[in-house]
Design a protein around this motif. Structure first.
Motif, PDB file in Angstrom:
ATOM      1  N   VAL A 130      38.143  65.139  59.625  1.00  0.00           N
ATOM      2  CA  VAL A 130      39.527  65.190  60.103  1.00  0.00           C
ATOM      3  C   VAL A 130      39.955  66.646  60.283  1.00  0.00           C
ATOM      4  O   VAL A 130      40.553  67.008  61.298  1.00  0.00           O
ATOM      5  CB  VAL A 130      40.480  64.453  59.133  1.00  0.00           C
ATOM      6  N   LEU A 131      39.641  67.498  59.321  1.00  0.00           N
ATOM      7  CA  LEU A 131      40.013  68.907  59.419  1.00  0.00           C
ATOM      8  C   LEU A 131      39.377  69.579  60.634  1.00  0.00           C
ATOM      9  O   LEU A 131      39.954  70.491  61.219  1.00  0.00           O
ATOM     10  CB  LEU A 131      39.617  69.663  58.149  1.00  0.00           C
ATOM     11  N   SER A 132      38.187  69.137  60.994  1.00  0.00           N
ATOM     12  CA  SER A 132      37.473  69.774  62.109  1.00  0.00           C
ATOM     13  C   SER A 132      38.170  69.567  63.447  1.00  0.00           C
ATOM     14  O   SER A 132      37.835  70.229  64.426  1.00  0.00           O
ATOM     15  CB  SER A 132      36.033  69.278  62.178  1.00  0.00           C
ATOM     16  N   THR A 133      39.160  68.673  63.519  1.00  0.00           N
ATOM     17  CA  THR A 133      39.917  68.490  64.761  1.00  0.00           C
ATOM     18  C   THR A 133      40.924  69.615  64.980  1.00  0.00           C
ATOM     19  O   THR A 133      41.486  69.725  66.055  1.00  0.00           O
ATOM     20  CB  THR A 133      40.652  67.137  64.781  1.00  0.00           C
ATOM     21  N   SER A 134      41.127  70.428  63.969  1.00  0.00           N
ATOM     22  CA  SER A 134      42.027  71.578  64.051  1.00  0.00           C
ATOM     23  C   SER A 134      41.215  72.831  64.371  1.00  0.00           C
ATOM     24  O   SER A 134      40.211  73.095  63.708  1.00  0.00           O
ATOM     25  CB  SER A 134      42.738  71.750  62.705  1.00  0.00           C
ATOM     26  N   PRO A 135      41.650  73.627  65.338  1.00  0.00           N
ATOM     27  CA  PRO A 135      40.913  74.866  65.622  1.00  0.00           C
ATOM     28  C   PRO A 135      40.869  75.791  64.400  1.00  0.00           C
ATOM     29  O   PRO A 135      39.858  76.448  64.146  1.00  0.00           O
ATOM     30  CB  PRO A 135      41.679  75.513  66.769  1.00  0.00           C
ATOM     31  N   TYR A 136      41.949  75.824  63.639  1.00  0.00           N
ATOM     32  CA  TYR A 136      42.021  76.681  62.452  1.00  0.00           C
ATOM     33  C   TYR A 136      41.011  76.245  61.395  1.00  0.00           C
ATOM     34  O   TYR A 136      40.193  77.029  60.927  1.00  0.00           O
ATOM     35  CB  TYR A 136      43.446  76.640  61.892  1.00  0.00           C
ATOM     36  N   PHE A 137      41.062  74.964  61.023  1.00  0.00           N
ATOM     37  CA  PHE A 137      40.143  74.478  59.993  1.00  0.00           C
ATOM     38  C   PHE A 137      38.701  74.410  60.502  1.00  0.00           C
ATOM     39  O   PHE A 137      37.766  74.599  59.735  1.00  0.00           O
ATOM     40  CB  PHE A 137      40.591  73.116  59.459  1.00  0.00           C
ATOM     41  N   ALA A 138      38.515  74.141  61.786  1.00  0.00           N
ATOM     42  CA  ALA A 138      37.155  74.112  62.334  1.00  0.00           C
ATOM     43  C   ALA A 138      36.486  75.476  62.167  1.00  0.00           C
ATOM     44  O   ALA A 138      35.315  75.556  61.798  1.00  0.00           O
ATOM     45  CB  ALA A 138      37.177  73.704  63.799  1.00  0.00           C
ATOM     46  N   SER A 139      37.251  76.546  62.394  1.00  0.00           N
ATOM     47  CA  SER A 139      36.664  77.885  62.220  1.00  0.00           C
ATOM     48  C   SER A 139      36.376  78.162  60.747  1.00  0.00           C
ATOM     49  O   SER A 139      35.348  78.760  60.418  1.00  0.00           O
ATOM     50  CB  SER A 139      37.561  78.967  62.821  1.00  0.00           C
ATOM     51  N   LEU A 140      37.261  77.715  59.842  1.00  0.00           N
ATOM     52  CA  LEU A 140      37.001  77.892  58.410  1.00  0.00           C
ATOM     53  C   LEU A 140      35.774  77.088  57.976  1.00  0.00           C
ATOM     54  O   LEU A 140      34.941  77.570  57.193  1.00  0.00           O
ATOM     55  CB  LEU A 140      38.215  77.469  57.581  1.00  0.00           C
ATOM     56  N   LEU A 141      35.646  75.868  58.485  1.00  0.00           N
ATOM     57  CA  LEU A 141      34.486  75.043  58.157  1.00  0.00           C
ATOM     58  C   LEU A 141      33.203  75.674  58.696  1.00  0.00           C
ATOM     59  O   LEU A 141      32.171  75.677  58.023  1.00  0.00           O
ATOM     60  CB  LEU A 141      34.653  73.628  58.718  1.00  0.00           C
ATOM     61  N   GLN A 142      33.274  76.234  59.889  1.00  0.00           N
ATOM     62  CA  GLN A 142      32.113  76.899  60.484  1.00  0.00           C
ATOM     63  C   GLN A 142      31.699  78.101  59.640  1.00  0.00           C
ATOM     64  O   GLN A 142      30.511  78.280  59.360  1.00  0.00           O
ATOM     65  CB  GLN A 142      32.439  77.341  61.913  1.00  0.00           C
ATOM     66  N   LEU A 143      32.659  78.904  59.223  1.00  0.00           N
ATOM     67  CA  LEU A 143      32.355  80.058  58.369  1.00  0.00           C
ATOM     68  C   LEU A 143      31.755  79.617  57.038  1.00  0.00           C
ATOM     69  O   LEU A 143      30.812  80.225  56.537  1.00  0.00           O
ATOM     70  CB  LEU A 143      33.607  80.898  58.127  1.00  0.00           C
ATOM     71  N   GLN A 144      32.312  78.554  56.476  1.00  0.00           N
ATOM     72  CA  GLN A 144      31.796  78.026  55.208  1.00  0.00           C
ATOM     73  C   GLN A 144      30.361  77.561  55.366  1.00  0.00           C
ATOM     74  O   GLN A 144      29.517  77.811  54.521  1.00  0.00           O
ATOM     75  CB  GLN A 144      32.688  76.875  54.727  1.00  0.00           C
ATOM     76  N   ARG A 163      51.748  70.042  55.035  1.00  0.00           N
ATOM     77  CA  ARG A 163      52.342  69.408  56.219  1.00  0.00           C
ATOM     78  C   ARG A 163      51.359  69.414  57.392  1.00  0.00           C
ATOM     79  O   ARG A 163      51.293  68.460  58.168  1.00  0.00           O
ATOM     80  CB  ARG A 163      53.630  70.119  56.616  1.00  0.00           C
ATOM     81  N   TYR A 164      50.611  70.500  57.532  1.00  0.00           N
ATOM     82  CA  TYR A 164      49.628  70.607  58.607  1.00  0.00           C
ATOM     83  C   TYR A 164      48.530  69.559  58.427  1.00  0.00           C
ATOM     84  O   TYR A 164      48.165  68.855  59.368  1.00  0.00           O
ATOM     85  CB  TYR A 164      49.050  72.025  58.622  1.00  0.00           C
ATOM     86  N   VAL A 165      48.026  69.435  57.208  1.00  0.00           N
ATOM     87  CA  VAL A 165      46.982  68.439  56.928  1.00  0.00           C
ATOM     88  C   VAL A 165      47.540  67.030  57.160  1.00  0.00           C
ATOM     89  O   VAL A 165      46.863  66.185  57.755  1.00  0.00           O
ATOM     90  CB  VAL A 165      46.421  68.610  55.492  1.00  0.00           C
TER      91      VAL A 165
END
Length: 181
Positions: A79-93, A120-122
């Motif tokens: 679900v988080l990966s649908t966000s550009p912000y969290f997708a980049s954090l997941l990629q870095l992780q 709220r974002y999540v």
């Protein structure tokens, strides 16, 4: 918005009123294109309700999002990966660890944003709904995180609540003021 931009350019080039520089006509055309884009987004997010149940149930959560303050927020990487912000954090992780050390351990993502904003974002990622009370704060957050989908959702919420068409421009002004300092 690419489609809206192309439609506006075409209208400007071919319509006599638009060539004369009518700002009102340009804003009206933009508004129509914006509304069409919002309708497409509504259809795309119609399945948000079952995902809301996942947000409440942490059993299968595989990520903890740690905001600047407050407790961690359990979430699902898919679900988080649908966000550009969290997708980049997941990629870095993923690049840093290559794989989680244990199948039972949750990924830890750190955010510089406040707990209330991240929560709220999540919630929006899971539910696809912007609460009227938080639309302006989320719009500013979306601007900081460069999440155009959240900006559109906040704009949609504000336009539904307000009867005037200047709601979008008021939100853009709020985001511009917040970005300036």
């Amino acid at each position: 918005f690419e489609v809206a931009g192309a439609a506006m350019r075409s209208a400007i080039e071919h319509h006599p009123i638009m060539m004369a520089g009518s700002t009102f006509a340009l804003v009206s055309l933009w508004h129509l294109c914006f509304r069409a884009h919002i309708e497409r987004l509504k259809r795309a997010t119609a399945m948000g309700q079952p995902l809301g149940e996942l947000l409440e149930d942490e059993r299968f959560a595989d990520v903890n999002v740690q905001a600047r303050d407050g407790p961690p927020i359990a979430a699902h990487a898919c679900v988080l990966s649908t966000s550009p912000y969290f997708a980049s954090l997941l990629q870095l992780q993923q690049l840093a660890a290559d794989r989680r050390p244990s199948a039972e351990a949750r990924l830890e993502l750190r955010s510089d944003e406040g707990h209330a904003d991240v929560k709220r974002y999540v919630e929006w990622l899971y539910l696809g709904v912007v609460n009227e009370q938080h639309a302006e704060q989320l719009f500013v957050l979306a601007d900081r995180l460069t999440d155009a989908r959240l900006q559109v959702a906040c704009s949609q919420q504000q336009m539904a609540v307000r009867s005037d068409q200047s709601a979008w421009f008021q939100l853009v002004a709020v985001a511009g003021a917040a970005a300036a300092g």
